[in-house]
Design a protein around this motif. Structure first.
Motif, PDB file in Angstrom:
ATOM      1  N   ALA A   1      -3.821  -4.007   2.433  1.00  0.00           N
ATOM      2  CA  ALA A   1      -1.968  -3.997   2.374  1.00  0.00           C
ATOM      3  C   ALA A   1      -1.322  -4.711   3.433  1.00  0.00           C
ATOM      4  CB  ALA A   1      -1.712  -2.404   2.436  1.00  0.00           C
ATOM      5  N   GLU A   2      -0.566  -5.496   2.834  1.00  0.00           N
ATOM      6  CA  GLU A   2       0.407  -6.230   3.650  1.00  0.00           C
ATOM      7  C   GLU A   2       1.724  -5.388   4.097  1.00  0.00           C
ATOM      8  OE1 GLU A   2      -0.204 -10.882   2.555  1.00  0.00           O
ATOM      9  OE2 GLU A   2      -0.112  -9.374   0.621  1.00  0.00           O
ATOM     10  N   ARG A   3       2.267  -4.546   3.203  1.00  0.00           N
ATOM     11  CA  ARG A   3       3.170  -3.635   3.486  1.00  0.00           C
ATOM     12  C   ARG A   3       2.783  -2.208   3.139  1.00  0.00           C
ATOM     13  NH1 ARG A   3       8.455  -6.605   0.684  1.00  0.00           N
ATOM     14  NH2 ARG A   3       8.321  -8.600   1.552  1.00  0.00           N
ATOM     15  N   ILE A   4       3.288  -1.182   3.773  1.00  0.00           N
ATOM     16  CA  ILE A   4       2.920   0.137   3.563  1.00  0.00           C
ATOM     17  C   ILE A   4       4.072   0.835   3.383  1.00  0.00           C
ATOM     18  CG2 ILE A   4       1.640   2.167   4.415  1.00  0.00           C
ATOM     19  CD1 ILE A   4      -0.247   0.239   5.862  1.00  0.00           C
ATOM     20  N   PHE A   5       4.159   1.679   2.098  1.00  0.00           N
ATOM     21  CA  PHE A   5       5.052   2.683   2.123  1.00  0.00           C
ATOM     22  C   PHE A   5       4.558   4.114   2.125  1.00  0.00           C
ATOM     23  CE2 PHE A   5       7.559   5.320  -1.219  1.00  0.00           C
ATOM     24  CZ  PHE A   5       8.870   5.226  -0.414  1.00  0.00           C
ATOM     25  N   VAL A   6       5.189   4.830   2.919  1.00  0.00           N
ATOM     26  CA  VAL A   6       4.563   6.169   3.260  1.00  0.00           C
ATOM     27  C   VAL A   6       5.518   7.308   2.810  1.00  0.00           C
ATOM     28  CG1 VAL A   6       3.413   7.763   5.326  1.00  0.00           C
ATOM     29  CG2 VAL A   6       3.354   5.103   5.470  1.00  0.00           C
ATOM     30  N   VAL A   7       4.974   8.157   2.441  1.00  0.00           N
ATOM     31  CA  VAL A   7       5.796   9.365   1.909  1.00  0.00           C
ATOM     32  C   VAL A   7       5.124  10.710   2.670  1.00  0.00           C
ATOM     33  CG1 VAL A   7       6.558  11.100   0.069  1.00  0.00           C
ATOM     34  CG2 VAL A   7       5.821   8.493  -0.389  1.00  0.00           C
ATOM     35  N   GLY A   8       5.997  11.116   3.673  1.00  0.00           N
ATOM     36  CA  GLY A   8       5.364  12.172   4.276  1.00  0.00           C
ATOM     37  C   GLY A   8       5.820  13.560   4.012  1.00  0.00           C
ATOM     38  N   THR A   9       5.622  14.487   4.545  1.00  0.00           N
ATOM     39  CA  THR A   9       5.828  16.124   3.931  1.00  0.00           C
ATOM     40  C   THR A   9       6.406  16.825   5.113  1.00  0.00           C
ATOM     41  OG1 THR A   9       3.736  16.455   4.245  1.00  0.00           O
ATOM     42  CG2 THR A   9       4.284  15.978   2.134  1.00  0.00           C
ATOM     43  N   ASN A  10       6.614  16.124   6.092  1.00  0.00           N
ATOM     44  CA  ASN A  10       7.513  16.923   7.370  1.00  0.00           C
ATOM     45  C   ASN A  10       8.668  16.663   7.579  1.00  0.00           C
ATOM     46  OD1 ASN A  10       6.314  14.405   8.321  1.00  0.00           O
ATOM     47  ND2 ASN A  10       6.998  15.073  10.164  1.00  0.00           N
ATOM     48  N   TYR A  11       9.563  17.689   7.973  1.00  0.00           N
ATOM     49  CA  TYR A  11      10.755  17.463   8.427  1.00  0.00           C
ATOM     50  C   TYR A  11      10.722  17.404   9.833  1.00  0.00           C
ATOM     51  CZ  TYR A  11      15.794  19.204   9.374  1.00  0.00           C
ATOM     52  OH  TYR A  11      16.935  19.235   9.985  1.00  0.00           O
ATOM     53  N   ARG A  12      11.806  16.572  10.429  1.00  0.00           N
ATOM     54  CA  ARG A  12      11.727  16.221  12.133  1.00  0.00           C
ATOM     55  C   ARG A  12      11.669  17.654  12.805  1.00  0.00           C
ATOM     56  NH1 ARG A  12      15.705  15.780  15.162  1.00  0.00           N
ATOM     57  NH2 ARG A  12      17.201  15.932  13.302  1.00  0.00           N
ATOM     58  N   ASP A  13      12.775  18.493  12.670  1.00  0.00           N
ATOM     59  CA  ASP A  13      12.764  19.364  13.302  1.00  0.00           C
ATOM     60  C   ASP A  13      11.631  20.620  13.199  1.00  0.00           C
ATOM     61  OD1 ASP A  13      15.101  18.481  14.016  1.00  0.00           O
ATOM     62  OD2 ASP A  13      16.421  19.740  13.075  1.00  0.00           O
ATOM     63  N   GLU A  14      10.746  20.594  12.312  1.00  0.00           N
ATOM     64  CA  GLU A  14       9.416  21.209  12.299  1.00  0.00           C
ATOM     65  C   GLU A  14       8.472  20.530  12.955  1.00  0.00           C
ATOM     66  OE1 GLU A  14      10.099  22.500   7.593  1.00  0.00           O
ATOM     67  OE2 GLU A  14       8.723  21.104   8.036  1.00  0.00           O
ATOM     68  N   THR A  15       8.401  19.470  13.219  1.00  0.00           N
ATOM     69  CA  THR A  15       7.597  18.804  14.039  1.00  0.00           C
ATOM     70  C   THR A  15       7.958  18.801  15.765  1.00  0.00           C
ATOM     71  OG1 THR A  15       7.231  16.839  12.495  1.00  0.00           O
ATOM     72  CG2 THR A  15       6.364  16.613  14.775  1.00  0.00           C
TER      73      THR A  15
ATOM     74  N   GLY B   1       0.695  -1.011  -0.024  1.00  0.00           N
ATOM     75  CA  GLY B   1       0.037   0.040  -0.071  1.00  0.00           C
ATOM     76  C   GLY B   1       0.945   1.130   0.025  1.00  0.00           C
ATOM     77  N   LEU B   2       0.442   2.061  -0.524  1.00  0.00           N
ATOM     78  CA  LEU B   2       1.132   3.655  -0.766  1.00  0.00           C
ATOM     79  C   LEU B   2       0.043   4.650  -0.333  1.00  0.00           C
ATOM     80  CD1 LEU B   2       3.412   5.689  -1.787  1.00  0.00           C
ATOM     81  CD2 LEU B   2       2.092   5.866  -3.915  1.00  0.00           C
ATOM     82  N   VAL B   3       0.776   5.124   0.955  1.00  0.00           N
ATOM     83  CA  VAL B   3      -0.003   6.192   1.690  1.00  0.00           C
ATOM     84  C   VAL B   3       0.695   7.777   1.412  1.00  0.00           C
ATOM     85  CG1 VAL B   3      -0.749   6.936   3.810  1.00  0.00           C
ATOM     86  CG2 VAL B   3      -0.771   4.540   3.298  1.00  0.00           C
ATOM     87  N   LEU B   4      -0.174   8.516   0.941  1.00  0.00           N
ATOM     88  CA  LEU B   4       0.360  10.054   0.751  1.00  0.00           C
ATOM     89  C   LEU B   4      -0.136  10.812   1.403  1.00  0.00           C
ATOM     90  CD1 LEU B   4       0.323   9.552  -3.412  1.00  0.00           C
ATOM     91  CD2 LEU B   4       2.481   9.070  -1.831  1.00  0.00           C
ATOM     92  N   THR B   5       0.462  11.515   2.278  1.00  0.00           N
ATOM     93  CA  THR B   5      -0.221  12.347   3.424  1.00  0.00           C
ATOM     94  C   THR B   5      -0.386  13.892   2.561  1.00  0.00           C
ATOM     95  OG1 THR B   5       2.015  13.384   4.009  1.00  0.00           O
ATOM     96  CG2 THR B   5       1.198  11.514   5.017  1.00  0.00           C
ATOM     97  N   GLY B   6      -1.017  14.801   3.532  1.00  0.00           N
ATOM     98  CA  GLY B   6      -1.344  15.981   2.929  1.00  0.00           C
ATOM     99  C   GLY B   6      -0.217  17.121   2.995  1.00  0.00           C
TER     100      GLY B   6
END
Length: 403
Positions: free
Chosen positions: A244-258, A14-19
C-alpha cells in the motif's frame, strides 16, 4: 483482463478495518459514504479503489466480505450494509436461556469445585458465549472461491486478516495475494501466506473469554488462535508490507472513549461490565491511534531526507486518512439495550449493564456484543454521516479514483 495494481496515475490504496465486535457495522456505513462521494453516479466499470484490504477481528470479516465481491465494489458495499442492517444476536451467538444457563452453571461449577476435583476442569466451558451461529453465517454469505478469482483477475492485489496465537504468543497475519509476496517476520509477529477461510475469520474475531479460540493448522502444527486485536502493535503494518502507498483506516472508537473524563468525584467501585468494557477498549481501540501517530512522525522524518536517499522500499512516505465515530458508541448501544433477547439482557444485567445505571458504565461491553438491527442500523447511519461530513478530505484522498 482488469487490473488493480498500482500505476503512476493510481497509487495502491490499502483499506485497514479495525476490530470492535458489533461496532464494525459502523465500517459499512463509512464505506457506503465513501463510495457515494467518489462515484455518486455508480459508473459502469468503476473499479474497486482498494488494492489491499486488511482487517482485524470483526474488521477481518468485513475485509474478507469486501474482497470476495471486489469485482462489484458498489454492490459489495450494498451487500455489507444490508447484512449488518438485518443482523440479530442469534446470527452471531446463542442467546437463549437454556444455553446461557448451562454455560453459567458450568463456569460456577468449575470455579466452585474445580480446585477440589481438578478432573472437572475438562468439562469447563471454553468461553462465555457460543458463536457457532457465526460460523454458519460466514459459510453462507462469503464466497471464498470468488476471492481467489478476484485476486487472479486483478480486482485487488492482496487481502490479510490477523489473529493471535495463544500457543506461541505470536501475532499472526494470514494473507492471500495475487503475486507471490515473501512473508515477513518481526518480534512476536509473523506473516503467513494462506488461503483465507472461515476458521481464520473465527480465530480473528474470537474475543478473549467471550468467544472460543479457533484451531488453525499451520504445516504439521495446530495453533489455537484468538482475536487479532491482541498484541496488534502496528495495525497498518500488513497493508504496508503488502504494497500500500496510501492507507484508508476505518476506526471504531470515539475520541472521548479513548481519553474519558471522570463523571463523578467519588465513583463507586467498578463493576464487571466496566472492567470488561475497558479491557475490550484497550484491546480494540488503542493500537490504531498510536500507529497513526507513529506514521505521521515517520512521514515528517522522511520528508527531510533527499529523494535519492530513500532507497529502501520499507522507508517510504505513506499518506493516511482515518475516519472514526463522531459520537459515543457506548451511549448509542445503551439506547438499544432492550433489543437484546431477554436471556442476554439478564446476563448483561448480572454483569452490571443496565439502562438505569448508564452513568455507572458498562456501555462499552454492550457496544461490542449488541448484534441487533436497531443498533447496527444506527451505526451504519452514523458511519455514512461521518464520511459525508468529511467529503472534501475523502475526495482529495481518492482523487485519482473520483476522476
Amino acid at each position: 483482463m482488469p487490473t488493480n495494481h498500482a500505476t503512476p496515475d493510481r497509487p495502491a490504496i490499502g483499506l485497514v478495518l479495525t476490530g470492535g465486535g458489533a461496532r464494525a457495522a459502523y465500517q459499512a456505513g463509512v464505506l457506503s459514504g465513501v463510495m457515494e462521494i467518489i462515484d455518486p453516479t455508480r459508473r459502469r466499470g468503476f473499479r474497486n479503489p482498494f488494492s489491499i484490504i486488511s482487517g482485524t477481528s470483526a474488521g477481518a470479516i468485513n475485509a474478507t466480505a469486501l474482497a470476495c465481491r471486489a469485482h462489484q465494489p458498489h454492490r459489495s458495499i450494498d451487500h455489507l450494509t444490508a447484512l449488518w442492517g438485518s443482523l440479530h444476536t442469534d446470527d452471531v451467538y446463542y442467546a437463549d436461556a437454556p444455553r446461557l444457563l448451562r454455560t453459567g452453571l458450568q463456569w460456577l461449577g468449575m470455579l466452585g469445585l474445580g480446585w477440589l476435583q481438578p478432573r472437572l476442569n475438562v468439562y469447563a466451558p471454553h468461553s462465555l458465549l457460543d458463536n457457532s451461529p457465526l460460523a454458519d453465517l460466514l459459510a453462507r454469505t462469503i464466497n471464498f472461491q470468488r476471492l481467489k478469482q478476484n485476486l487472479a483477475r486483478g480486482h485487488l492485489s492482496a487481502v490479510a486478516v490477523t489473529a493471535t496465537a495463544y500457543t506461541t504468543g505470536e501475532h499472526l497475519t494470514f494473507y492471500q495475494s495475487r503475486a507471490p509476496i515473501k512473508p515477513w517476520t518481526r518480534s512476536l509477529r509473523r506473516a503467513v501466506s494462506s488461503p483465507i477461510g472461515v476458521d481464520h475469520l473465527l480465530a480473528s474475531s474470537a474475543i478473549p473469554f467471550v468467544f472460543p479460540a479457533r484451531a488453525i493448522l499451520m504445516g504439521d502444527t495446530t495453533l489455537w488462535c484468538g482475536d487479532g486485536s491482541m498484541r496488534q502493535l502496528a495495525p497498518m503494518s500488513s497493508a504496508i508490507h503488502l504494497g500500500a502507498e496510501r492507507i484508508f483506516v476505518v476506526g471504531t472508537n470515539y475520541r472521548d472513549e479513548t481519553h474519558p473524563q471522570p463523571r463523578e468525584l467519588s465513583p463507586a467501585y467498578p463493576n464487571l461490565a466496566q472492567i470488561a468494557g475497558h479491557t475490550l477498549s484497550n484491546i480494540f481501540l488503542d493500537g490504531v491511534s498510536m500507529d497513526m501517530e507513529r506514521m505521521a512522525r515517520i512521514n515528517e522524518l522522511l520528508a527531510r531526507c533527499p529523494p535519492n536517499g530513500l532507497k529502501s522500499e520499507s522507508l517510504r512516505p505513506i499518506r493516511c486518512l482515518m475516519i472514526a465515530p463522531s459520537r459515543s458508541l457506548d451511549d448509542l448501544a445503551m439506547a438499544h439495550l432492550q433489543e437484546l433477547p431477554r436471556a442476554a439482557r439478564t446476563l448483561f444485567r448480572v454483569l452490571g449493564v443496565s439502562p438505569r445505571q448508564a452513568r455507572a458504565g458498562g456501555g462499552a461491553l454492550a457496544s461490542y456484543l449488541l448484534f441487533e438491527a436497531g443498533y447496527t442500523q444506527d451505526l451504519i447511519a452514523l458511519g455514512r454521516a461521518d464520511s459525508m461530513s468529511r467529503a472534501g478530505e475523502v475526495q482529495a484522498f481518492f482523487k485519482e479514483w473520483s476522476e
